[in-house]
Design an enzyme around this catalytic site. Structure first.
Site, PDB file in Angstrom:
ATOM      1  N   TYR A  51       0.848  -1.199   0.000  1.00 15.88           N
ATOM      2  CA  TYR A  51       0.000   0.000   0.000  1.00 15.88           C
ATOM      3  C   TYR A  51       0.881   1.246   0.000  1.00 15.88           C
ATOM      4  O   TYR A  51       1.711   1.407   0.890  1.00 15.88           O
ATOM      5  CB  TYR A  51      -0.889   0.057   1.245  1.00 15.88           C
ATOM      6  CG  TYR A  51      -1.833  -1.089   1.443  1.00 15.88           C
ATOM      7  CD1 TYR A  51      -2.181  -1.950   0.411  1.00 15.88           C
ATOM      8  CD2 TYR A  51      -2.412  -1.324   2.696  1.00 15.88           C
ATOM      9  CE1 TYR A  51      -3.062  -3.005   0.616  1.00 15.88           C
ATOM     10  CE2 TYR A  51      -3.293  -2.364   2.906  1.00 15.88           C
ATOM     11  CZ  TYR A  51      -3.606  -3.197   1.871  1.00 15.88           C
ATOM     12  OH  TYR A  51      -4.477  -4.250   2.083  1.00 15.88           O
ATOM     13  N   LEU A 210     -16.846  -3.582   3.171  1.00 14.54           N
ATOM     14  CA  LEU A 210     -17.905  -2.759   2.583  1.00 14.54           C
ATOM     15  C   LEU A 210     -17.894  -2.842   1.064  1.00 14.54           C
ATOM     16  O   LEU A 210     -18.416  -1.957   0.385  1.00 14.54           O
ATOM     17  CB  LEU A 210     -17.767  -1.303   3.045  1.00 14.54           C
ATOM     18  CG  LEU A 210     -17.968  -1.077   4.545  1.00 14.54           C
ATOM     19  CD1 LEU A 210     -17.663   0.357   4.930  1.00 14.54           C
ATOM     20  CD2 LEU A 210     -19.392  -1.447   4.964  1.00 14.54           C
ATOM     21  N   ALA A 211     -17.285  -3.913   0.543  1.00 20.86           N
ATOM     22  CA  ALA A 211     -17.256  -4.148  -0.906  1.00 20.86           C
ATOM     23  C   ALA A 211     -16.737  -2.923  -1.651  1.00 20.86           C
ATOM     24  O   ALA A 211     -17.357  -2.424  -2.596  1.00 20.86           O
ATOM     25  CB  ALA A 211     -18.630  -4.554  -1.416  1.00 20.86           C
ATOM     26  N   GLY A 213     -16.727   0.042  -0.915  1.00 23.36           N
ATOM     27  CA  GLY A 213     -17.587   1.221  -0.805  1.00 23.36           C
ATOM     28  C   GLY A 213     -18.985   1.013  -1.338  1.00 23.36           C
ATOM     29  O   GLY A 213     -19.869   1.846  -1.116  1.00 23.36           O
ATOM     30  N   LEU A 215     -21.270  -0.977  -0.325  1.00 23.90           N
ATOM     31  CA  LEU A 215     -22.244  -1.167   0.750  1.00 23.90           C
ATOM     32  C   LEU A 215     -22.404   0.067   1.641  1.00 23.90           C
ATOM     33  O   LEU A 215     -23.110   0.005   2.654  1.00 23.90           O
ATOM     34  CB  LEU A 215     -21.845  -2.381   1.590  1.00 23.90           C
ATOM     35  CG  LEU A 215     -21.775  -3.703   0.808  1.00 23.90           C
ATOM     36  CD1 LEU A 215     -21.356  -4.844   1.714  1.00 23.90           C
ATOM     37  CD2 LEU A 215     -23.120  -4.010   0.146  1.00 23.90           C
ATOM     38  N   GLY A 217     -23.791   2.662   0.264  1.00 23.97           N
ATOM     39  CA  GLY A 217     -24.952   3.298  -0.348  1.00 23.97           C
ATOM     40  C   GLY A 217     -24.613   4.487  -1.209  1.00 23.97           C
ATOM     41  O   GLY A 217     -25.490   5.143  -1.761  1.00 23.97           O
ATOM     42  N   LYS A 218     -23.321   4.755  -1.354  1.00 21.88           N
ATOM     43  CA  LYS A 218     -22.889   5.905  -2.149  1.00 21.88           C
ATOM     44  C   LYS A 218     -23.222   5.731  -3.621  1.00 21.88           C
ATOM     45  O   LYS A 218     -23.470   6.709  -4.335  1.00 21.88           O
ATOM     46  CB  LYS A 218     -21.388   6.090  -1.965  1.00 21.88           C
ATOM     47  CG  LYS A 218     -20.774   7.246  -2.745  1.00 21.88           C
ATOM     48  CD  LYS A 218     -19.290   7.357  -2.471  1.00 21.88           C
ATOM     49  CE  LYS A 218     -18.658   8.505  -3.247  1.00 21.88           C
ATOM     50  NZ  LYS A 218     -17.197   8.615  -2.973  1.00 21.88           N
TER      51      LYS A 218
END
Length: 315
Positions: A51, A210-211, A213, A215, A217-218
């Site tokens: 990273y 959160l997959a 992002g 999950l 809802g964005k």
């Protein structure tokens, strides 16, 4: 707090992902997020030596460097648990003994510490005998440079093999598994890995909780994803059925007056052997919704609703 497998580590049940540090979050933003997480009681930080090697001009290790500088400034190394990984850094690819030892030394330097709490084999390296790899990790444990061993992205059979090699040679055994696992990606974890987790008494720290992002809802449809910095990570999750999961999350979140991400993480925490899902925050404002998951206990009906809709997502 959650115990990590058979280790003595007692950690906050939400691990802060460090993949954004030095990438979408600069040094100042990263320090702010780390400070807020720590002030809220968080103590479990996840990173990797690779990273973030992918953006232009990066070489890998940017996240570890920021975390190391933060710990040095805050003088808090003993109060946080750091997990990092080896096998994908451009300068340290693979899991040969020499590479594992050299990569660990480089990570220790960037982190500004003399020990890593959890050192993960990031991806399997079938070109190296497993006895050599497991032996290198054991050597680091015996030296005191690593406290505990973790595995990430390993198949069920290779997990079994690692434990067999450790048993035969008297090596330190892994205590934690870091797989990809979330409401829209339940296989292969539930089918192949969960039985090994129970058999070998592993704790689980799922990544992409959160997959990428999805999950939160964005994103309401595939068009919303196009052109975003996370598009390459999100593409594998996009389907009509996945957005049905997001819709059900939204209903439950509305009923509970909380964020979708809180519910998605609470669902993971309700699954067997999950110690601490990993989730990243680019800004301080994103952090409270993630931390809130630790205080949410979903009802049997809510778990059923989420399970039914997520069962429809294609494997």
């Amino acid at each position: 707090m959650a115990l990590v497998g058979s280790s003595t580590l007692d950690v906050f049940p939400l691990s802060l992902g460090g993949n954004v540090f030095g990438w979408t979050a600069d040094r100042e933003q990263s320090f702010e997020v780390l400070d807020a997480y720590r002030e809220a009681g968080g103590d479990f930080i996840d990173t990797a030596d690779v990273y973030s090697a992918w953006p232009p001009g990066h070489s890998g290790g940017e996240s570890e460097t920021i975390i190391g500088e933060w710990m040095a400034q805050r003088i808090n190394r003993k109060s946080v648990v750091i997990g990092t990984k080896v096998s994908r850094h451009p300068s340290f690819p693979g899991l040969s003994r020499s590479n594992v030892l050299a990569a660990a030394a480089a990570s220790l330097t960037r982190l500004g510490t003399d020990y890593i709490d959890i050192y993960y084999a990031h991806y399997d390296d079938p070109t190296v005998p497993l006895e050599e790899t497991a032996g290198a990790f054991d050597e680091l444990v015996r030296r005191g440079a690593v406290r505990y061993i973790g595995l990430s992205n390993y198949s069920g059979d290779r997990i079994d093999e690692w434990f067999a090699v450790a048993e035969a040679n008297g090596f330190a055994r892994p205590v934690v598994l870091q797989p990809q696992y979330n409401l829209v990606r339940r296989v292969p974890y539930e089918r192949e890995l969960a039985p090994r987790v129970a058999q070998h008494h592993l704790a689980v720290t799922p990544y992409f909780a959160l997959a990428a992002g999805l999950l939160t809802g964005k994103y309401r449809n595939a068009d919303d994803i196009h052109g975003t910095s996370r598009q390459s990570f999100l593409n594998g999750y996009v389907s009509d059925e996945s957005f049905m999961v997001v819709s059900e999350l939204r209903k439950i979140a509305t009923e509970r007056e909380c964020a979708l991400s809180s519910i998605a993480l609470a669902w993971l925490l309700a699954q067997p052997d999950i110690a601490a899902p990993i989730a990243s925050a680019r800004t301080v404002e994103q952090l409270p919704d993630l931390l809130a998951a630790a205080d949410i206990e979903l009802t049997a009906d809510e778990l059923r609703r989420l399970g039914e809709v997520s069962d429809r997502v294609p494997e």
